[in-house]
Write an enzyme that holds these catalytic residues in place. Sequence first.
Site, short mmCIF file in Angstrom:
data_model
loop_
_atom_site.label_atom_id
_atom_site.label_comp_id
_atom_site.label_asym_id
_atom_site.label_seq_id
_atom_site.Cartn_x
_atom_site.Cartn_y
_atom_site.Cartn_z
N ASP A 240 18.06 -72.10 -32.10
CA ASP A 240 16.88 -72.70 -31.46
C ASP A 240 15.99 -71.69 -30.73
OD1 ASP A 240 19.16 -74.18 -28.99
OD2 ASP A 240 18.27 -72.18 -29.03
N HIS B 232 23.67 -66.92 -36.42
CA HIS B 232 23.31 -67.80 -37.53
C HIS B 232 21.82 -67.81 -37.81
CE1 HIS B 232 27.22 -70.09 -36.41
NE2 HIS B 232 27.46 -69.05 -37.17
C1 BV8 Z 1 31.09 -67.89 -44.02
C2 BV8 Z 1 22.98 -72.79 -39.06
C3 BV8 Z 1 32.07 -66.86 -45.92
C4 BV8 Z 1 22.64 -74.01 -39.86
C5 BV8 Z 1 25.36 -72.94 -38.81
C6 BV8 Z 1 37.24 -69.38 -42.23
C7 BV8 Z 1 36.65 -68.13 -42.38
C8 BV8 Z 1 35.34 -68.02 -42.88
C9 BV8 Z 1 34.61 -69.18 -43.23
C10 BV8 Z 1 35.22 -70.42 -43.08
C11 BV8 Z 1 36.51 -70.52 -42.58
N1 BV8 Z 1 36.82 -71.85 -42.54
C12 BV8 Z 1 35.76 -72.56 -42.96
C13 BV8 Z 1 34.79 -71.72 -43.32
C14 BV8 Z 1 33.48 -72.14 -43.85
C15 BV8 Z 1 32.45 -72.43 -42.78
C16 BV8 Z 1 32.99 -73.16 -41.59
O1 BV8 Z 1 33.26 -72.55 -40.55
N2 BV8 Z 1 33.11 -74.45 -41.70
C17 BV8 Z 1 33.57 -75.25 -40.58
C18 BV8 Z 1 32.72 -76.50 -40.49
C19 BV8 Z 1 35.06 -75.53 -40.79
N3 BV8 Z 1 31.83 -71.20 -42.35
C20 BV8 Z 1 30.78 -70.75 -43.06
O2 BV8 Z 1 30.39 -71.25 -44.07
C21 BV8 Z 1 30.13 -69.47 -42.54
N4 BV8 Z 1 30.05 -68.56 -43.64
O3 BV8 Z 1 32.06 -67.70 -43.37
O4 BV8 Z 1 30.92 -67.43 -45.30
C22 BV8 Z 1 31.53 -65.97 -46.96
C23 BV8 Z 1 31.90 -64.63 -46.94
C24 BV8 Z 1 31.45 -63.80 -47.95
C25 BV8 Z 1 30.60 -64.29 -48.95
C26 BV8 Z 1 30.20 -65.63 -48.94
C27 BV8 Z 1 30.67 -66.49 -47.94
C28 BV8 Z 1 28.71 -69.73 -42.07
C29 BV8 Z 1 28.73 -70.59 -40.85
C30 BV8 Z 1 27.29 -70.74 -40.33
C31 BV8 Z 1 26.83 -72.14 -40.58
N5 BV8 Z 1 25.52 -72.35 -39.97
N6 BV8 Z 1 24.16 -73.08 -38.27
C32 BV8 Z 1 21.73 -74.89 -39.08
O5 BV8 Z 1 21.79 -74.90 -37.83
O6 BV8 Z 1 20.97 -75.61 -39.74
S1 BV8 Z 1 26.68 -73.45 -37.91
C33 BV8 Z 1 26.26 -74.69 -36.82
O7 BV8 Z 1 27.49 -75.05 -36.15
C34 BV8 Z 1 25.34 -74.30 -35.67
O8 BV8 Z 1 24.89 -72.97 -35.70
C35 BV8 Z 1 26.21 -74.53 -34.44
O9 BV8 Z 1 25.92 -73.70 -33.39
C36 BV8 Z 1 27.52 -74.22 -35.02
C37 BV8 Z 1 28.76 -74.46 -34.24
O10 BV8 Z 1 28.70 -75.71 -33.65
P1 BV8 Z 1 28.67 -75.75 -32.04
O11 BV8 Z 1 27.62 -74.82 -31.57
O12 BV8 Z 1 30.04 -75.51 -31.54
O13 BV8 Z 1 28.17 -77.21 -31.78
P2 BV8 Z 1 29.05 -78.55 -31.74
O14 BV8 Z 1 28.09 -79.70 -31.72
O15 BV8 Z 1 30.11 -78.49 -32.79
O16 BV8 Z 1 29.80 -78.47 -30.33
C38 BV8 Z 1 29.06 -78.57 -29.13
C39 BV8 Z 1 30.06 -78.32 -28.01
O17 BV8 Z 1 29.36 -78.34 -26.76
C40 BV8 Z 1 31.14 -79.40 -27.91
O18 BV8 Z 1 32.39 -78.76 -27.66
C41 BV8 Z 1 30.71 -80.22 -26.67
O19 BV8 Z 1 31.83 -80.72 -25.98
C42 BV8 Z 1 30.01 -79.17 -25.85
N7 BV8 Z 1 28.95 -79.66 -24.96
C43 BV8 Z 1 28.06 -80.67 -25.19
N8 BV8 Z 1 27.20 -80.74 -24.14
C44 BV8 Z 1 27.56 -79.76 -23.27
C45 BV8 Z 1 28.67 -79.06 -23.78
N9 BV8 Z 1 29.26 -78.04 -23.15
C46 BV8 Z 1 28.72 -77.65 -21.97
N10 BV8 Z 1 27.65 -78.25 -21.41
C47 BV8 Z 1 27.05 -79.31 -22.03
N11 BV8 Z 1 25.98 -79.90 -21.46
#
Ligand code: BV8
Length: 250
Positions: free
Chosen positions: A105, A120
């Site tokens: 953002d 990202h």
């Molecule tokens: C890759 C851009 C490999 C898009 C995003 C193991 C190793 C490697 C990869 C993987 C793996 N296991 C799985 C994978 C694949 C995948 C992955 O991780 N999947 C997950 C879902 C299991 N990873 C990938 O694909 C990555 N690529 O590793 O490629 C590779 C290598 C070589 C060649 C080819 C490929 C790429 C990952 C990037 C994805 N893109 N964003 C877009 O935004 O449109 S990720 C997306 O999720 C956002 O960027 C976001 O920031 C991110 C993480 O989420 P959070 O930020 O944690 O947000 P969330 O809502 O989940 O949580 C919010 C938290 O805040 C909560 O805990 C809540 O309680 C808390 N909260 C709420 N309010 C408050 C608060 N805390 C404090 N104060 C508050 N007020």
Amino acid sequence: MIEHPVDAVVTLLAGVRRVAVLTGAGISAESGVPTFRGQDGLWKQYRAESLATPEAFERDPALVWEWYDWRRGLIAPVEPNAGHRVLAGWEALFGDFAVITQNVDGLHAKAGSRNLVELHGNIWKLRCTKEGTVEEVRETPLRRLPPVCPSCGSLRRPHIVWFGEALDPDVLDRAAAISRSCQVMFVLGTSGIVQPAASLPFAAARAGAKIVEVNIEPTPLTPQADHFLPGKAGDVLSDLDRRLRERMAA
Ligand code: BV8
């Protein structure tokens, strides 16, 4: 006398100079930007899992661009909150301070953070799919969807890392180096699900850093954290900043 949990973190911070922060969508929640996996999560309402992928862009670039344009419209009016501002101020407080964010953002930069790693990418940038040139988005909504490169006419895409795409190796190397060298790593507002970002705090801990997690609820990282401060990032960081500056002035 048992030290207040926040004061225990102040004591920890008073003795260090290399501090790193990993942030997720939770730090932007208080600015009004929806998180990804919360009850009003972005991913739940708008088929995001099927849109933030290279396959979706290949299949229907206009639809993917519409989704990002809609998100930019959500983000355009919001301002950084107290949490972003405290972190921007900590660059002058610690000898070596860096923010590593998963967020796209742009709010850390808008708050004034300069030593910043955007893992990202950034929703305010677009990239030519052929030449790889990156430009800032000038207007929201974009006049033409999907946008094309003015020099070669190829499609332009959001300069964002999609699921299944590798992170920029230089960006990831920088984030890993910061994680390995810091003495304290804050982990703020992330569910700790997305890799490889979620591995950074573990790399920091293995290298000897103390981990301080701030979240409104526990996460898979919490059992490994040295300190868990429950609450909203803006509130907790503001309180911590006040106590830290009082301690430093004493
Ligand atoms: C890759 C851009 C490999 C898009 C995003 C193991 C190793 C490697 C990869 C993987 C793996 N296991 C799985 C994978 C694949 C995948 C992955 O991780 N999947 C997950 C879902 C299991 N990873 C990938 O694909 C990555 N690529 O590793 O490629 C590779 C290598 C070589 C060649 C080819 C490929 C790429 C990952 C990037 C994805 N893109 N964003 C877009 O935004 O449109 S990720 C997306 O999720 C956002 O960027 C976001 O920031 C991110 C993480 O989420 P959070 O930020 O944690 O947000 P969330 O809502 O989940 O949580 C919010 C938290 O805040 C909560 O805990 C809540 O309680 C808390 N909260 C709420 N309010 C408050 C608060 N805390 C404090 N104060 C508050 N007020």
